[in-house]
Design a protein around this motif. Structure first.
Motif, short mmCIF file in Angstrom:
data_model
loop_
_atom_site.label_atom_id
_atom_site.label_comp_id
_atom_site.label_asym_id
_atom_site.label_seq_id
_atom_site.Cartn_x
_atom_site.Cartn_y
_atom_site.Cartn_z
N GLY A 1 59.10 -12.80 50.14
CA GLY A 1 59.42 -12.15 51.42
C GLY A 1 59.71 -13.15 52.51
N PHE A 2 58.89 -14.21 52.58
CA PHE A 2 59.14 -15.28 53.55
C PHE A 2 60.48 -15.96 53.25
CE2 PHE A 2 54.40 -16.24 54.68
CZ PHE A 2 54.35 -15.06 55.41
N ALA A 3 60.75 -16.19 51.97
CA ALA A 3 62.02 -16.81 51.59
C ALA A 3 63.20 -15.95 52.02
CB ALA A 3 62.05 -17.05 50.08
N LEU A 4 63.06 -14.64 51.90
CA LEU A 4 64.11 -13.74 52.36
C LEU A 4 64.33 -13.85 53.86
CD1 LEU A 4 63.60 -10.48 50.27
CD2 LEU A 4 65.78 -11.64 50.62
N ASP A 5 63.24 -13.92 54.62
CA ASP A 5 63.36 -14.11 56.06
C ASP A 5 64.18 -15.36 56.37
OD1 ASP A 5 61.84 -11.87 56.63
OD2 ASP A 5 60.00 -12.98 57.05
N ILE A 6 63.85 -16.45 55.69
CA ILE A 6 64.53 -17.72 55.93
C ILE A 6 66.00 -17.64 55.52
CG2 ILE A 6 64.56 -20.17 55.33
CD1 ILE A 6 61.49 -19.78 54.64
N ILE B 1 70.29 -14.32 48.99
CA ILE B 1 69.57 -13.10 49.40
C ILE B 1 69.59 -12.07 48.28
CG2 ILE B 1 69.68 -11.11 50.96
CD1 ILE B 1 70.70 -13.12 53.12
N GLN B 2 70.74 -11.88 47.66
CA GLN B 2 70.84 -10.90 46.57
C GLN B 2 69.95 -11.29 45.39
OE1 GLN B 2 72.28 -7.99 47.15
NE2 GLN B 2 72.69 -8.90 49.17
N LEU C 1 62.48 -9.64 43.74
CA LEU C 1 61.45 -8.86 44.43
C LEU C 1 61.30 -7.48 43.80
CD1 LEU C 1 59.55 -9.38 46.82
CD2 LEU C 1 61.24 -8.29 48.31
N SER C 2 62.38 -6.92 43.32
CA SER C 2 62.34 -5.59 42.70
C SER C 2 61.64 -5.58 41.36
CB SER C 2 63.77 -5.05 42.54
OG SER C 2 64.47 -5.77 41.53
#
Length: 352
Positions: A129-134, A283-284, A290-291
Protein backbone atom coordinates in the motif's frame (compact mmCIF):
# COMPACT_ATOMS: atom_id res chain seq x y z
CA UNK A 1 9.73 24.35 -25.69
CA UNK A 2 8.04 21.02 -25.19
CA UNK A 3 9.50 17.72 -26.36
CA UNK A 4 7.57 15.01 -28.15
CA UNK A 5 6.98 12.88 -25.06
CA UNK A 6 5.43 15.67 -23.01
CA UNK A 7 8.54 16.48 -20.96
CA UNK A 8 9.64 20.10 -20.93
CA UNK A 9 12.86 22.03 -20.54
CA UNK A 10 13.38 24.28 -17.54
CA UNK A 11 12.48 27.93 -18.02
CA UNK A 12 12.91 30.90 -15.71
CA UNK A 13 9.85 31.42 -13.56
CA UNK A 14 8.06 34.26 -11.86
CA UNK A 15 6.05 33.22 -8.81
CA UNK A 16 2.33 33.71 -9.24
CA UNK A 17 0.95 36.14 -6.66
CA UNK A 18 -1.42 33.50 -5.27
CA UNK A 19 1.58 31.46 -4.07
CA UNK A 20 3.47 34.38 -2.55
CA UNK A 21 3.84 34.03 1.22
CA UNK A 22 3.49 37.15 3.36
CA UNK A 23 6.43 36.92 5.81
CA UNK A 24 4.57 39.16 8.26
CA UNK A 25 2.04 36.36 8.81
CA UNK A 26 4.57 33.53 9.09
CA UNK A 27 5.53 32.32 12.58
CA UNK A 28 8.39 29.90 13.07
CA UNK A 29 8.55 27.30 15.84
CA UNK A 30 10.73 24.26 16.63
CA UNK A 31 13.14 22.80 14.11
CA UNK A 32 11.91 19.42 12.88
CA UNK A 33 14.48 18.54 10.24
CA UNK A 34 17.71 19.58 8.54
CA UNK A 35 19.46 18.80 5.27
CA UNK A 36 22.65 19.89 3.55
CA UNK A 37 21.23 23.19 2.31
CA UNK A 38 18.03 23.77 4.31
CA UNK A 39 16.34 23.53 7.69
CA UNK A 40 12.69 22.66 8.27
CA UNK A 41 10.61 24.13 11.09
CA UNK A 42 7.14 23.69 12.44
CA UNK A 43 5.26 26.95 12.06
CA UNK A 44 2.01 28.82 11.62
CA UNK A 45 0.78 30.68 8.56
CA UNK A 46 -2.59 32.44 8.66
CA UNK A 47 -3.61 30.24 11.62
CA UNK A 48 -2.70 27.05 9.75
CA UNK A 49 -0.04 24.68 11.11
CA UNK A 50 2.62 24.31 8.44
CA UNK A 51 6.14 23.09 7.67
CA UNK A 52 8.57 25.91 6.91
CA UNK A 53 11.62 25.04 4.81
CA UNK A 54 14.34 27.70 5.00
CA UNK A 55 16.94 27.39 2.24
CA UNK A 56 20.43 28.72 2.86
CA UNK A 57 21.68 30.97 0.07
CA UNK A 58 25.35 30.09 0.36
CA UNK A 59 28.46 32.25 0.54
CA UNK A 60 30.09 32.61 -2.89
CA UNK A 61 28.35 34.18 -5.92
CA UNK A 62 28.45 30.84 -7.71
CA UNK A 63 26.94 29.01 -4.76
CA UNK A 64 24.23 31.65 -4.33
CA UNK A 65 23.31 31.50 -8.02
CA UNK A 66 23.16 27.69 -7.94
CA UNK A 67 20.96 27.54 -4.83
CA UNK A 68 18.66 30.29 -6.04
CA UNK A 69 18.23 28.44 -9.32
CA UNK A 70 17.44 25.23 -7.45
CA UNK A 71 14.95 27.09 -5.24
CA UNK A 72 13.25 28.65 -8.28
CA UNK A 73 12.88 25.25 -9.94
CA UNK A 74 11.55 23.60 -6.78
CA UNK A 75 8.91 26.27 -6.24
CA UNK A 76 7.90 26.27 -9.90
CA UNK A 77 7.36 22.52 -9.82
CA UNK A 78 5.57 22.47 -6.47
CA UNK A 79 3.18 25.19 -7.63
CA UNK A 80 2.01 23.26 -10.67
CA UNK A 81 1.56 19.69 -9.39
CA UNK A 82 -1.15 18.53 -7.01
CA UNK A 83 -1.80 14.98 -5.85
CA UNK A 84 -2.97 13.29 -2.65
CA UNK A 85 0.42 11.56 -2.36
CA UNK A 86 2.47 14.75 -2.80
CA UNK A 87 3.03 17.06 0.16
CA UNK A 88 0.66 20.00 -0.34
CA UNK A 89 2.36 23.24 -1.40
CA UNK A 90 1.09 26.38 0.36
CA UNK A 91 3.46 29.04 -0.91
CA UNK A 92 6.94 30.55 -0.93
CA UNK A 93 8.90 33.77 -0.73
CA UNK A 94 12.41 34.63 -1.86
CA UNK A 95 12.94 37.72 0.29
CA UNK A 96 14.08 38.37 2.95
CA UNK A 97 15.27 34.76 2.75
CA UNK A 98 14.25 31.77 0.65
CA UNK A 99 11.30 29.98 2.27
CA UNK A 100 8.98 27.19 1.10
CA UNK A 101 5.80 26.53 3.10
CA UNK A 102 3.94 23.21 2.87
CA UNK A 103 1.43 21.24 4.89
CA UNK A 104 2.84 19.71 8.09
CA UNK A 105 2.62 15.93 8.28
CA UNK A 106 2.94 14.52 11.79
CA UNK A 107 3.70 10.88 11.01
CA UNK A 108 7.43 11.38 10.52
CA UNK A 109 9.61 10.07 7.71
CA UNK A 110 9.34 6.57 6.33
CA UNK A 111 12.95 6.05 7.44
CA UNK A 112 12.07 6.74 11.11
CA UNK A 113 8.91 4.64 10.88
CA UNK A 114 10.81 1.62 9.54
CA UNK A 115 13.55 2.02 12.15
CA UNK A 116 10.92 2.09 14.92
CA UNK A 117 9.62 -1.31 13.76
CA UNK A 118 12.91 -3.19 13.51
CA UNK A 119 13.54 -6.06 13.68
CA UNK A 120 9.93 -6.61 12.59
CA UNK A 121 8.81 -6.06 9.01
CA UNK A 122 5.72 -4.30 7.74
CA UNK A 123 2.70 -6.44 6.96
CA UNK A 124 2.94 -7.18 3.24
CA UNK A 125 -0.35 -5.43 2.42
CA UNK A 126 0.78 -2.29 4.25
CA UNK A 127 4.17 -2.34 2.51
CA UNK A 128 2.53 -2.71 -0.91
CA UNK A 129 0.00 0.00 0.00
CA UNK A 130 2.84 2.39 0.82
CA UNK A 131 4.54 1.42 -2.43
CA UNK A 132 1.34 2.27 -4.30
CA UNK A 133 1.25 5.69 -2.65
CA UNK A 134 4.82 6.32 -3.79
CA UNK A 135 4.23 5.01 -7.31
CA UNK A 136 1.13 7.19 -7.73
CA UNK A 137 3.06 10.27 -6.60
CA UNK A 138 5.82 9.46 -9.07
CA UNK A 139 3.35 8.81 -11.89
CA UNK A 140 1.91 12.29 -11.27
CA UNK A 141 5.35 13.91 -11.39
CA UNK A 142 6.34 12.09 -14.56
CA UNK A 143 3.06 13.03 -16.24
CA UNK A 144 4.12 16.65 -15.68
CA UNK A 145 7.60 16.02 -17.06
CA UNK A 146 9.31 16.13 -13.66
CA UNK A 147 12.09 13.78 -12.53
CA UNK A 148 12.45 13.67 -8.73
CA UNK A 149 16.02 12.28 -8.67
CA UNK A 150 16.11 11.84 -4.88
CA UNK A 151 13.53 9.15 -4.07
CA UNK A 152 14.45 7.59 -0.72
CA UNK A 153 12.76 6.91 2.66
CA UNK A 154 13.98 10.22 4.12
CA UNK A 155 11.90 12.10 1.53
CA UNK A 156 8.73 10.10 2.14
CA UNK A 157 6.50 11.40 4.95
CA UNK A 158 3.63 9.62 6.71
CA UNK A 159 0.33 11.10 7.76
CA UNK A 160 -0.39 11.13 11.50
CA UNK A 161 -2.44 7.91 11.31
CA UNK A 162 0.43 6.15 9.48
CA UNK A 163 -1.93 5.05 6.72
CA UNK A 164 -0.68 7.22 3.85
CA UNK A 165 2.73 8.14 2.46
CA UNK A 166 3.44 11.44 0.71
CA UNK A 167 6.46 12.43 -1.34
CA UNK A 168 8.37 15.54 -0.27
CA UNK A 169 11.51 17.54 -1.09
CA UNK A 170 11.76 18.65 -4.71
CA UNK A 171 15.15 20.25 -4.13
CA UNK A 172 16.83 18.01 -6.71
CA UNK A 173 13.85 17.58 -9.03
CA UNK A 174 14.32 18.60 -12.66
CA UNK A 175 12.17 18.95 -15.74
CA UNK A 176 13.15 16.52 -18.45
CA UNK A 177 13.98 17.26 -22.07
CA UNK A 178 15.35 14.80 -24.59
CA UNK A 179 17.30 17.61 -26.23
CA UNK A 180 19.35 18.72 -23.23
CA UNK A 181 21.76 17.16 -20.77
CA UNK A 182 21.33 17.47 -17.02
CA UNK A 183 23.86 17.83 -14.24
CA UNK A 184 24.55 14.85 -12.02
CA UNK A 185 24.10 16.80 -8.75
CA UNK A 186 21.67 14.13 -7.68
CA UNK A 187 20.49 12.32 -4.56
CA UNK A 188 21.90 9.75 -2.17
CA UNK A 189 24.24 7.18 -3.73
CA UNK A 190 22.61 4.10 -2.22
CA UNK A 191 19.29 4.78 -4.02
CA UNK A 192 20.66 6.31 -7.22
CA UNK A 193 20.44 4.71 -10.67
CA UNK A 194 23.72 3.40 -12.14
CA UNK A 195 23.56 5.68 -15.19
CA UNK A 196 24.12 8.65 -12.88
CA UNK A 197 27.69 7.56 -12.13
CA UNK A 198 30.60 8.46 -14.38
CA UNK A 199 33.60 7.34 -12.30
CA UNK A 200 34.04 5.74 -8.89
CA UNK A 201 32.86 9.04 -7.43
CA UNK A 202 30.51 11.46 -9.13
CA UNK A 203 32.07 14.66 -10.40
CA UNK A 204 29.74 17.37 -9.12
CA UNK A 205 28.00 19.23 -11.90
CA UNK A 206 29.15 16.97 -14.74
CA UNK A 207 26.60 16.84 -17.57
CA UNK A 208 24.91 13.46 -17.96
CA UNK A 209 22.44 11.89 -20.35
CA UNK A 210 19.59 10.29 -18.39
CA UNK A 211 15.82 10.39 -18.22
CA UNK A 212 12.87 9.77 -15.89
CA UNK A 213 13.71 6.06 -15.62
CA UNK A 214 16.25 6.94 -12.89
CA UNK A 215 13.24 7.24 -10.55
CA UNK A 216 12.08 3.70 -11.38
CA UNK A 217 15.44 2.36 -10.20
CA UNK A 218 15.22 4.30 -6.93
CA UNK A 219 11.66 3.07 -6.46
CA UNK A 220 12.86 -0.55 -6.72
CA UNK A 221 15.38 0.00 -3.92
CA UNK A 222 12.73 1.68 -1.74
CA UNK A 223 10.25 -1.16 -2.41
CA UNK A 224 12.88 -3.74 -1.46
CA UNK A 225 13.49 -1.79 1.75
CA UNK A 226 9.76 -1.56 2.52
CA UNK A 227 9.44 -5.33 2.32
CA UNK A 228 12.64 -6.34 4.14
CA UNK A 229 12.98 -3.42 6.57
CA UNK A 230 16.74 -3.54 6.06
CA UNK A 231 19.16 -1.03 4.62
CA UNK A 232 19.84 -1.95 0.98
CA UNK A 233 23.44 -2.98 0.26
CA UNK A 234 23.90 -3.59 3.97
CA UNK A 235 27.52 -3.65 5.08
CA UNK A 236 28.61 -1.27 2.30
CA UNK A 237 29.24 2.45 2.51
CA UNK A 238 27.22 4.70 0.20
CA UNK A 239 30.11 4.90 -2.26
CA UNK A 240 30.73 1.15 -2.13
CA UNK A 241 27.04 0.56 -2.87
CA UNK A 242 27.21 3.00 -5.79
CA UNK A 243 30.30 1.32 -7.23
CA UNK A 244 28.83 -2.18 -6.83
CA UNK A 245 25.57 -1.18 -8.54
CA UNK A 246 27.13 0.81 -11.38
CA UNK A 247 30.22 -1.21 -12.25
CA UNK A 248 29.44 -4.73 -11.04
CA UNK A 249 25.67 -4.72 -11.62
CA UNK A 250 25.12 -5.78 -7.98
CA UNK A 251 21.58 -5.56 -6.61
CA UNK A 252 19.95 -6.59 -3.31
CA UNK A 253 18.71 -10.18 -3.36
CA UNK A 254 15.15 -10.67 -4.66
CA UNK A 255 15.17 -14.45 -4.17
CA UNK A 256 12.90 -14.50 -1.12
CA UNK A 257 10.27 -12.15 -2.56
CA UNK A 258 6.86 -13.28 -3.86
CA UNK A 259 7.03 -13.77 -7.62
CA UNK A 260 5.00 -10.66 -8.46
CA UNK A 261 7.11 -8.37 -6.29
CA UNK A 262 10.37 -9.96 -7.44
CA UNK A 263 9.30 -9.21 -11.00
CA UNK A 264 8.61 -5.56 -10.12
CA UNK A 265 11.92 -4.87 -8.35
CA UNK A 266 14.08 -6.74 -10.86
CA UNK A 267 12.44 -5.00 -13.82
CA UNK A 268 12.72 -1.58 -12.16
CA UNK A 269 16.40 -1.90 -11.29
CA UNK A 270 17.52 -3.26 -14.66
CA UNK A 271 20.79 -1.79 -15.92
CA UNK A 272 19.21 -0.64 -19.19
CA UNK A 273 16.93 2.31 -18.31
CA UNK A 274 14.77 1.71 -21.38
CA UNK A 275 13.92 -1.79 -20.12
CA UNK A 276 12.48 -0.46 -16.87
CA UNK A 277 8.68 -0.08 -16.61
CA UNK A 278 6.98 3.31 -16.27
CA UNK A 279 5.01 4.11 -13.14
CA UNK A 280 1.65 3.44 -14.72
CA UNK A 281 2.82 -0.12 -15.36
CA UNK A 282 4.29 -0.35 -11.86
CA UNK A 283 0.96 0.69 -10.33
CA UNK A 284 -0.89 -2.00 -12.27
CA UNK A 285 1.62 -4.67 -11.16
CA UNK A 286 1.30 -3.60 -7.51
CA UNK A 287 -2.50 -3.63 -7.69
CA UNK A 288 -2.43 -7.13 -9.17
CA UNK A 289 -0.23 -8.38 -6.32
CA UNK A 290 -2.41 -6.64 -3.73
CA UNK A 291 -5.45 -8.50 -5.04
CA UNK A 292 -3.76 -11.84 -4.38
CA UNK A 293 -2.92 -11.38 -0.68
CA UNK A 294 -5.14 -11.52 2.39
CA UNK A 295 -6.04 -8.53 4.58
CA UNK A 296 -3.45 -7.54 7.21
CA UNK A 297 -3.63 -8.19 10.93
CA UNK A 298 -4.50 -5.04 12.94
CA UNK A 299 -1.32 -3.23 14.00
CA UNK A 300 -1.07 -0.44 16.55
CA UNK A 301 1.02 2.42 15.12
CA UNK A 302 4.12 3.46 17.06
CA UNK A 303 3.52 6.19 19.63
CA UNK A 304 4.12 9.61 18.13
CA UNK A 305 6.88 11.50 19.89
CA UNK A 306 6.67 14.83 18.08
CA UNK A 307 6.11 17.95 20.09
CA UNK A 308 2.79 19.70 20.42
CA UNK A 309 2.20 22.34 17.79
CA UNK A 310 3.36 25.14 20.09
CA UNK A 311 4.52 28.25 18.25
CA UNK A 312 7.61 29.76 19.81
CA UNK A 313 8.04 33.52 20.35
CA UNK A 314 10.76 35.32 18.36
CA UNK A 315 13.45 35.03 21.06
CA UNK A 316 12.93 31.27 21.47
CA UNK A 317 15.59 28.65 20.61
CA UNK A 318 13.72 27.54 17.47
CA UNK A 319 13.73 30.99 15.94
CA UNK A 320 17.20 31.81 17.22
CA UNK A 321 18.63 28.69 15.59
CA UNK A 322 16.99 29.72 12.34
CA UNK A 323 19.08 32.86 12.35
CA UNK A 324 22.33 31.27 13.57
CA UNK A 325 23.95 31.07 10.14
CA UNK A 326 25.91 34.29 10.73
CA UNK A 327 28.45 33.91 13.58
CA UNK A 328 29.56 37.55 13.49
CA UNK A 329 26.23 39.09 14.41
CA UNK A 330 26.11 38.46 18.13
CA UNK A 331 23.04 37.94 20.26
CA UNK A 332 19.60 38.91 19.09
CA UNK A 333 18.27 41.90 21.09
CA UNK A 334 15.30 40.96 23.26
CA UNK A 335 12.16 43.02 22.83
CA UNK A 336 9.88 44.12 25.63
CA UNK A 337 6.37 42.70 25.89
CA UNK A 338 4.90 45.95 24.54
CA UNK A 339 7.08 46.26 21.43
CA UNK A 340 7.78 42.57 20.82
CA UNK A 341 7.21 41.86 17.10
CA UNK A 342 6.00 38.37 16.34
CA UNK A 343 6.59 37.94 12.62
CA UNK A 344 9.19 35.89 10.77
CA UNK A 345 9.98 38.95 8.67
CA UNK A 346 10.86 41.07 11.69
CA UNK A 347 13.11 38.38 13.13
CA UNK A 348 15.05 38.37 9.88
CA UNK A 349 15.57 42.15 10.09
CA UNK A 350 16.67 41.97 13.72
CA UNK A 351 19.28 39.33 13.05
CA UNK A 352 20.63 40.61 9.73
Amino acid sequence: MGSGNGFFSTQAFNLDAKWLIDPQQLFVGPKIGEGAHAKVYEGKYKNQTVAVKVVRRGETPEEIARREGRFDREVAMLSRVKHKNLVKFIGACKEPIMVIVTELLLGGTLRKYLLSMRPKCLDMRIAVGFALDIARAMECLHSHGIIHRDLKPENLILTEDHKTVKLADFGLAREESLTEMMTAETGTYRWMAPELYSTVTLRHGEKKHYNHKVDAYSFAIVLWELIHNKLPFEGMSNLQAAYAAAFKNVRPSAEDLPEDLASIVTSCWQEDPNARPNFNQIIQMLLHHLSTISPPEPVMPPKRTTSENAVLPPESPGTSSLMAARDDVGETPKATVEDRPRSFFFCFNQCY
